[in-house]
Scaffold this active site. Structure first.
Site, PDB file in Angstrom:
ATOM      1  N   GLY A   7       0.687  -1.259   0.271  1.00 17.46           N
ATOM      2  CA  GLY A   7      -0.302  -0.128  -0.088  1.00 17.46           C
ATOM      3  C   GLY A   7       0.785   1.115   0.043  1.00 17.46           C
ATOM      4  CG  PHE A  11      -1.855  10.591   3.466  1.00 19.90           C
ATOM      5  CD1 PHE A  11      -1.557  11.353   3.080  1.00 19.90           C
ATOM      6  CD2 PHE A  11      -2.470  10.067   4.012  1.00 19.90           C
ATOM      7  CE1 PHE A  11      -0.690  12.522   4.238  1.00 19.90           C
ATOM      8  CE2 PHE A  11      -2.716  10.860   5.908  1.00 19.90           C
ATOM      9  CZ  PHE A  11      -1.388  12.407   5.177  1.00 19.90           C
ATOM     10  CB  ILE A  12       0.091   6.343   6.127  1.00 21.21           C
ATOM     11  CG1 ILE A  12      -0.767   7.149   5.818  1.00 21.21           C
ATOM     12  CG2 ILE A  12       0.824   6.429   7.007  1.00 21.21           C
ATOM     13  CD1 ILE A  12      -1.397   7.337   7.820  1.00 21.21           C
ATOM     14  N   GLY A  13       2.033   5.903   3.510  1.00 21.46           N
ATOM     15  CA  GLY A  13       2.850   4.701   2.786  1.00 21.46           C
ATOM     16  C   GLY A  13       3.216   5.449   1.890  1.00 21.46           C
ATOM     17  CB  THR A 125      -6.727   2.377  12.696  1.00 21.72           C
ATOM     18  OG1 THR A 125      -7.828   4.217  12.611  1.00 21.72           O
ATOM     19  CG2 THR A 125      -8.124   1.660  12.355  1.00 21.72           C
ATOM     20  CG  ASP A 126      -7.886   6.555  16.392  1.00 23.22           C
ATOM     21  OD1 ASP A 126      -8.074   6.265  15.360  1.00 23.22           O
ATOM     22  OD2 ASP A 126      -7.401   7.973  16.372  1.00 23.22           O
ATOM     23  CD  GLU A 127     -11.821   5.367  12.260  1.00 22.69           C
ATOM     24  OE1 GLU A 127     -12.675   4.524  11.842  1.00 22.69           O
ATOM     25  OE2 GLU A 127     -11.800   6.762  11.824  1.00 22.69           O
ATOM     26  CE1 TYR A 150      -9.670   1.206   7.526  1.00 21.53           C
ATOM     27  CE2 TYR A 150     -10.741   2.877   9.430  1.00 21.53           C
ATOM     28  CZ  TYR A 150      -9.370   1.847   8.991  1.00 21.53           C
ATOM     29  OH  TYR A 150      -8.338   2.216   8.569  1.00 21.53           O
ATOM     30  CE  LYS A 154      -6.119  -1.155   9.656  1.00 16.58           C
ATOM     31  NZ  LYS A 154      -5.342  -1.144   8.377  1.00 16.58           N
TER      32      LYS A 154
END
Ligand code: NAD
Ligand code: DAU
Length: 344
Positions: A7, A11-13, A125-127, A150, A154
């Protein structure tokens, strides 16, 4: 260090690949990415000629392909970013989230059993912890209690990672960060969506009354956290990395309007704010906030970016990269937008 990054065109990758190539001259990176709507090779244009970097287009769920990559390279570690990452899309259709985030992670873990690595960093993720009320924070021992498909996908992937660690000894570490912002973020997410809409004279859709709270983390800080976990983290552990920067959504949108008005001399942006019926309904977590004590005390990481100046830098990046922004405004994105924002 020979790294497999999944990935890495997202964005982060893509920020992480750039960070590693800059900080660790000895590193070699293979980036495996399917190039979904969120993956974009323009995100890595500046590193594509670097001999330490190579790109492979493909799906993490394709076991034959993943196995062939591991056969050809002796990866020392895997940093697993690849995911369907947007909550609103998961509410429209959970299937790709289960396919990539759960089943794709399983394929990677299976192949790593066969071709061992020293570390497998699961980017979570914090989610996964669900929602907080007005006070309190989540620590690594807080129970998982996901709200959206989502978040559930995760949480499932994290649990699979823990199970592969306990059952087969796969050397998994889990990184759970809060809401990221910075360059190259796809404009379905709050901050770049507001910038894009403001620049194109569209309305600025705020879910509900805009009172939900997110804890914002600049992507460069996230890269440092992941690097610290990769270099010094203990196998089998979970590390939270929060921004210590809680803001209400409406405050974020207002500050974007103010900064943009200053930068491009446009007036009346705040009048474009529309409070819309919340498309997330009861799945909309009210507040996230992470307890960072573990990563601070064991790895010496803490967020460094100052919010206002980093947001300003982010806005400047989007202003300087209008071509990038236009290139991601595909038919697919416009149809998605119609679907979620049909009330405005
Ligand atoms: P993103 O949507 O920008 O990028 C995801 C990348 O994964 C894309 O390049 C996409 O092409 C690739 N991908 C998707 N499915 C794939 C598959 N089956 N095989 C190979 N590649 C595939 O996501 P992001 O915001 O950069 O998030 C990266 C990771 O960080 C995700 O795991 C996400 O859950 C997690 N995360 C994100 C945030 C955030 O605020 N953005 C915060 C915490 C954690
Ligand atoms: O907390 C980490 C998570 O942060 C990551 O795991 C996810 O991959 C990432 O997408 C992000 O999730 P959020 O749902 O918090 O981010 P998003 O930018 O989509 O929304 C932030 C807040 O803004 C949320 O409360 C919903 C609200 N919002 C969002 C959009 C896109 C709006 O009010 N209007 C919008 O148009």
């Amino acid at each position: 260090m020979n790294l497999l990054i999944t990935g890495g065109a997202g964005f982060i990758g893509s920020n992480f690949i750039r960070f590693v190539l800059r900080q660790r001259p000895e590193c070699r990176i293979t980036n495996l990415d399917k190039l979904t709507y969120a993956g974009n090779l323009l995100n890595l244009k500046d590193v594509e000629g670097d001999p330490r970097y190579s790109f492979r287009k493909g799906d993490i769920g394709d076991r034959t392909l993943v196995r062939s990559l591991f056969k050809g390279e002796r990866f020392k570690a895997v940093v697993h970013f690849a995911a369907e990452s947007h909550v609103d899309r998961s509410i429209l259709d959970a299937a790709p989230f289960l396919e990539t985030n759960v089943m794709g992670t399983r394929v990677l873990l299976e192949v790593v059993r066969q071709y061992p690595v020293e570390k497998f960093v699961q980017i979570s993720t914090d989610e996964v912890y669900g929602s907080l009320g007005a006070s309190g924070t989540f620590s690594e021992v807080s129970p998982v209690n996901p709200s959206s498909p989502y978040a559930a996908s995760k949480a499932a992937a994290d649990m699979l990672c823990q199970a592969y660690y306990r059952t087969y000894g796969v050397p998994v570490l889990i990184a759970r960060s809060s809401n990221n912002y910075g360059p190259y973020q796809f404009p379905e997410k709050l901050i770049p969506l507001m910038i894009q809409n403001a620049l194109t004279d569209k309305e600025l859709p705020v879910y509900g009354e805009g009172n939900h709270v997110r804890d914002w983390l600049y992507v460069e800080d996230t890269c440092r956290a992941i690097d610290a976990i990769l270099q010094q983290g203990k196998v089998g552990e979970i590390y939270n990395a929060g921004g210590k920067c809680e803001r209400k959504n409406i405050d974020i949108v207002e500050i974007i309007c103010i900064l943009l008005e200053q930068k491009i001399g446009k007036r009346g942006l705040r009048a474009k704010i529309r409070f819309i019926e919340d498309p997330r309904g009861a799945a909309h977590d009210f507040r996230y906030a992470l307890d960072n004590r573990k990563i601070e005390q064991t790895l010496g990481w803490r967020p460094q970016a100052e919010f206002n100046s980093s947001l300003e830098r982010t806005i400047e990046w989007y202003l300087e990269n209008r071509a990038w922004l236009n290139s991601v405004m595909t038919q697919e994105y416009l149809e998605y937008y119609e679907n979620v924002y049909k009330s405005i």
